[in-house]
Design a protein around this motif. Structure first.
Motif, PDB file in Angstrom:
ATOM      1  N   VAL A  29      32.800  28.914  42.621  1.00  0.00           N
ATOM      2  CA  VAL A  29      33.537  30.119  42.995  1.00  0.00           C
ATOM      3  C   VAL A  29      32.577  31.214  43.428  1.00  0.00           C
ATOM      4  N   VAL A  30      32.941  31.891  44.522  1.00  0.00           N
ATOM      5  CA  VAL A  30      32.244  33.090  44.967  1.00  0.00           C
ATOM      6  C   VAL A  30      33.261  34.220  44.970  1.00  0.00           C
ATOM      7  N   GLY A  31      33.000  35.269  44.194  1.00  0.00           N
ATOM      8  CA  GLY A  31      33.903  36.407  44.124  1.00  0.00           C
ATOM      9  C   GLY A  31      33.412  37.561  44.976  1.00  0.00           C
ATOM     10  N   LEU A  32      34.294  38.118  45.785  1.00  0.00           N
ATOM     11  CA  LEU A  32      33.964  39.260  46.636  1.00  0.00           C
ATOM     12  C   LEU A  32      34.737  40.483  46.172  1.00  0.00           C
ATOM     13  N   SER A  33      34.044  41.597  45.998  1.00  0.00           N
ATOM     14  CA  SER A  33      34.692  42.844  45.616  1.00  0.00           C
ATOM     15  C   SER A  33      33.693  43.979  45.791  1.00  0.00           C
ATOM     16  N   ARG A  34      34.204  45.198  45.699  1.00  0.00           N
ATOM     17  CA  ARG A  34      33.303  46.358  45.779  1.00  0.00           C
ATOM     18  C   ARG A  34      32.391  46.421  44.566  1.00  0.00           C
ATOM     19  N   ARG A  35      32.954  46.093  43.389  1.00  0.00           N
ATOM     20  CA  ARG A  35      32.172  46.094  42.153  1.00  0.00           C
ATOM     21  C   ARG A  35      31.731  44.673  41.854  1.00  0.00           C
ATOM     22  N   ARG A  36      30.486  44.496  41.590  1.00  0.00           N
ATOM     23  CA  ARG A  36      29.963  43.156  41.338  1.00  0.00           C
ATOM     24  C   ARG A  36      30.318  42.707  39.932  1.00  0.00           C
ATOM     25  N   GLY A  37      30.969  41.552  39.828  1.00  0.00           N
ATOM     26  CA  GLY A  37      31.328  41.002  38.535  1.00  0.00           C
ATOM     27  C   GLY A  37      30.181  40.233  37.913  1.00  0.00           C
ATOM     28  N   ALA A  38      30.440  39.712  36.707  1.00  0.00           N
ATOM     29  CA  ALA A  38      29.425  38.946  35.984  1.00  0.00           C
ATOM     30  C   ALA A  38      29.406  37.500  36.470  1.00  0.00           C
ATOM     31  N   ASP A  39      28.217  37.007  36.791  1.00  0.00           N
ATOM     32  CA  ASP A  39      28.069  35.617  37.224  1.00  0.00           C
ATOM     33  C   ASP A  39      28.178  34.669  36.034  1.00  0.00           C
ATOM     34  N   GLY A  40      28.459  33.402  36.338  1.00  0.00           N
ATOM     35  CA  GLY A  40      28.560  32.379  35.314  1.00  0.00           C
ATOM     36  C   GLY A  40      28.052  31.063  35.855  1.00  0.00           C
ATOM     37  N   PRO A  41      28.178  29.986  35.080  1.00  0.00           N
ATOM     38  CA  PRO A  41      27.659  28.682  35.512  1.00  0.00           C
ATOM     39  C   PRO A  41      28.218  28.220  36.854  1.00  0.00           C
ATOM     40  N   SER A  42      29.485  28.507  37.118  1.00  0.00           N
ATOM     41  CA  SER A  42      30.075  28.077  38.389  1.00  0.00           C
ATOM     42  C   SER A  42      30.658  29.243  39.178  1.00  0.00           C
ATOM     43  N   VAL A  43      30.208  30.464  38.860  1.00  0.00           N
ATOM     44  CA  VAL A  43      30.703  31.663  39.543  1.00  0.00           C
ATOM     45  C   VAL A  43      29.544  32.569  39.922  1.00  0.00           C
ATOM     46  N   ARG A  44      29.561  33.047  41.138  1.00  0.00           N
ATOM     47  CA  ARG A  44      28.650  34.121  41.514  1.00  0.00           C
ATOM     48  C   ARG A  44      29.443  35.167  42.288  1.00  0.00           C
ATOM     49  N   HIS A  45      29.050  36.410  42.120  1.00  0.00           N
ATOM     50  CA  HIS A  45      29.774  37.520  42.732  1.00  0.00           C
ATOM     51  C   HIS A  45      28.907  38.206  43.785  1.00  0.00           C
ATOM     52  N   ILE A  46      29.572  38.682  44.811  1.00  0.00           N
ATOM     53  CA  ILE A  46      28.914  39.430  45.869  1.00  0.00           C
ATOM     54  C   ILE A  46      29.605  40.779  45.998  1.00  0.00           C
ATOM     55  N   ALA A  47      28.861  41.855  45.811  1.00  0.00           N
ATOM     56  CA  ALA A  47      29.397  43.196  46.028  1.00  0.00           C
ATOM     57  C   ALA A  47      29.327  43.495  47.522  1.00  0.00           C
ATOM     58  N   VAL A  48      30.473  43.789  48.121  1.00  0.00           N
ATOM     59  CA  VAL A  48      30.526  43.957  49.570  1.00  0.00           C
ATOM     60  C   VAL A  48      31.611  44.955  49.924  1.00  0.00           C
ATOM     61  N   ASP A  49      31.355  45.734  50.967  1.00  0.00           N
ATOM     62  CA  ASP A  49      32.354  46.647  51.509  1.00  0.00           C
ATOM     63  C   ASP A  49      33.156  45.880  52.551  1.00  0.00           C
ATOM     64  N   LEU A  50      34.327  45.424  52.176  1.00  0.00           N
ATOM     65  CA  LEU A  50      35.117  44.564  53.059  1.00  0.00           C
ATOM     66  C   LEU A  50      35.679  45.302  54.265  1.00  0.00           C
ATOM     67  N   LEU A  51      35.564  46.627  54.278  1.00  0.00           N
ATOM     68  CA  LEU A  51      36.010  47.389  55.437  1.00  0.00           C
ATOM     69  C   LEU A  51      34.862  47.670  56.414  1.00  0.00           C
ATOM     70  N   ASP A  52      33.677  47.165  56.096  1.00  0.00           N
ATOM     71  CA  ASP A  52      32.502  47.320  56.962  1.00  0.00           C
ATOM     72  C   ASP A  52      32.163  45.956  57.551  1.00  0.00           C
ATOM     73  N   PRO A  53      32.543  45.679  58.803  1.00  0.00           N
ATOM     74  CA  PRO A  53      32.321  44.354  59.387  1.00  0.00           C
ATOM     75  C   PRO A  53      30.860  43.914  59.344  1.00  0.00           C
ATOM     76  N   ALA A  54      29.940  44.840  59.529  1.00  0.00           N
ATOM     77  CA  ALA A  54      28.525  44.479  59.514  1.00  0.00           C
ATOM     78  C   ALA A  54      28.088  44.053  58.116  1.00  0.00           C
ATOM     79  N   ASP A  55      28.531  44.775  57.097  1.00  0.00           N
ATOM     80  CA  ASP A  55      28.188  44.422  55.719  1.00  0.00           C
ATOM     81  C   ASP A  55      28.790  43.068  55.349  1.00  0.00           C
ATOM     82  N   VAL A  56      30.028  42.840  55.760  1.00  0.00           N
ATOM     83  CA  VAL A  56      30.691  41.563  55.479  1.00  0.00           C
ATOM     84  C   VAL A  56      29.956  40.418  56.154  1.00  0.00           C
ATOM     85  N   ALA A  57      29.645  40.582  57.436  1.00  0.00           N
ATOM     86  CA  ALA A  57      28.968  39.513  58.179  1.00  0.00           C
ATOM     87  C   ALA A  57      27.611  39.189  57.575  1.00  0.00           C
TER      88      ALA A  57
END
Length: 350
Positions: A29-57
């Motif tokens: 699992v990869v989680g996307l949100s403005r606030r970065r969540g806690a990673d786990g054995p099968s989860v990693r989080h990416i803090a991203v501004d989903l309204l910024d196309p350049a940041d998302v890309a």
């Protein structure tokens, strides 16, 4: 191994999808949100501004193994919650930016699961045809759900992956900071009424009308079904607990869960009632040893005003999902008591 990208991973929908898929042996699992969540054995989080196309890309270009996207992000508008569906540009762009980036990054993408809701039928505008079915005509006027599904179905044409749309109603789970969590509204409202020595009075006009909700854990189960069942290819489904209720029958059980007497209904604005209550909440956190959530992040009172004042029947038909293989149900009255008990046990409210 499959890879799920959950867009809006910290919300009342997304965090439960993350939890569901992270517990499965054949998913990452990869989680996307403005606030970065806690990673786990099968989860990693990416803090991203989903309204910024350049940041998302830039931040999603490495998702070459993504097989599924679960879109559960939401940008509320200003003012009453009933007007949130008019916030078209931001909510459309959240979907466009995230799905476009994953589509460009991964040649393994199989399905995009889009979570919308029963505002698709105009449930926020007043009385509508009930129980609503997936093929009912759209209501007149603006609704960002229309823009989202129109873009997604058009973008998918000729591509290797398919889509599924899920339409829940009033999600019930725990997600501080979200604008769409009615159980937290009830929990904090009840706790503060109790602290003030007041009975638990229902605050809206929807005392006797029929209503329905969707537990977040059930929606996460539906997301797994929608992602993996061939019958769900390019289909839309209503997803609810499978029952209906009236607040007049549920409210006494909620009061019992807080050891409170039930008061007569007192329709009033929660936004106005709570406008000066931040100091009271801060004192309650200290007095009762609660988790240190700020008053302005734990509950969105406009959403409570919206739900408790829908004085028309809110009902959708879930026959299609059952015919296509999804049979999970939840007893809504039991759910409220169970979740409120959990919130008290975890010291979210006293």
């Amino acid at each position: 191994m499959r890879s799920a990208v959950v867009v809006g991973a910290q919300g009342v929908i997304g965090r439960y999808i993350v939890e569901k898929f992270a517990a499965l042996p054949d998913w990452q699992v990869v989680g996307l949100s403005r606030r970065r969540g806690a990673d786990g054995p099968s989860v990693r989080h990416i803090a991203v501004d989903l309204l910024d196309p350049a940041d998302v890309a830039a931040k999603l270009k490495g998702l070459a193994d993504a097989t599924h996207v679960f879109f559960a992000a939401f940008q509320p508008g200003s003012g009453p919650a009933a007007d949130y569906a008019k916030n078209i540009v931001a909510n459309r762009d959240l979907l466009v930016n995230s799905v476009s980036a994953v589509d460009a990054a991964s040649s393994r993408l199989e399905r995009v699961v889009l979570v919308t809701g029963t505002k698709y039928y105009g449930s926020h505008l007043g009385p509508f045809k009930t129980p609503a079915r997936e093929d009912d005509p759209r209501h007149a006027g603006a609704n960002y759900y229309f823009d989202q599904i129109d873009w997604l179905t058009g973008f998918q044409i000729g591509r290797r992956w398919s889509w599924t749309e899920l339409r829940p109603q009033t999600l019930c789970g725990f997600a501080p900071g979200t604008a769409m969590s009615i159980v937290l509204v009830i929990a904090v409202y009840a706790a503060m009424r109790k602290e003030l020595g007041l009975p638990l009075a229902f605050p809206g006009k929807a005392w006797r009308t029929l209503y329905q909700v969707t537990e977040s854990t059930l929606l996460a189960e539906a997301a797994l079904w929608a992602a993996t069942d061939a019958r769900c290819t390019n289909q839309a489904y209503n997803i609810t607990n499978g029952d209906y209720f009236r607040w007049q029958h549920v409210w006494p059980k909620i009061a019992d869960a807080f050891d409170m007497p039930v008061g007569e209904p007192q329709p009033h604005s929660l936004v106005h009632f709570m406008a000066d209550k931040a100091p009271l909440w801060d004192a309650m956190v200290k007095k009762h040893g609660l988790q240190p959530y700020r008053f302005d992040e734990i509950v969105a009172w406009p959403f409570g005003d919206y739900v408790f004042n829908c004085d028309w029947d809110v009902m959708t038909n879930v026959t299609k999902s059952r015919l296509h293989g999804f049979h999970a149900v939840v007893d809504s009255e039991e759910m409220f008591v169970r979740l409120l008990g959990r919130f008290r046990a975890e010291r979210i409210v006293p």
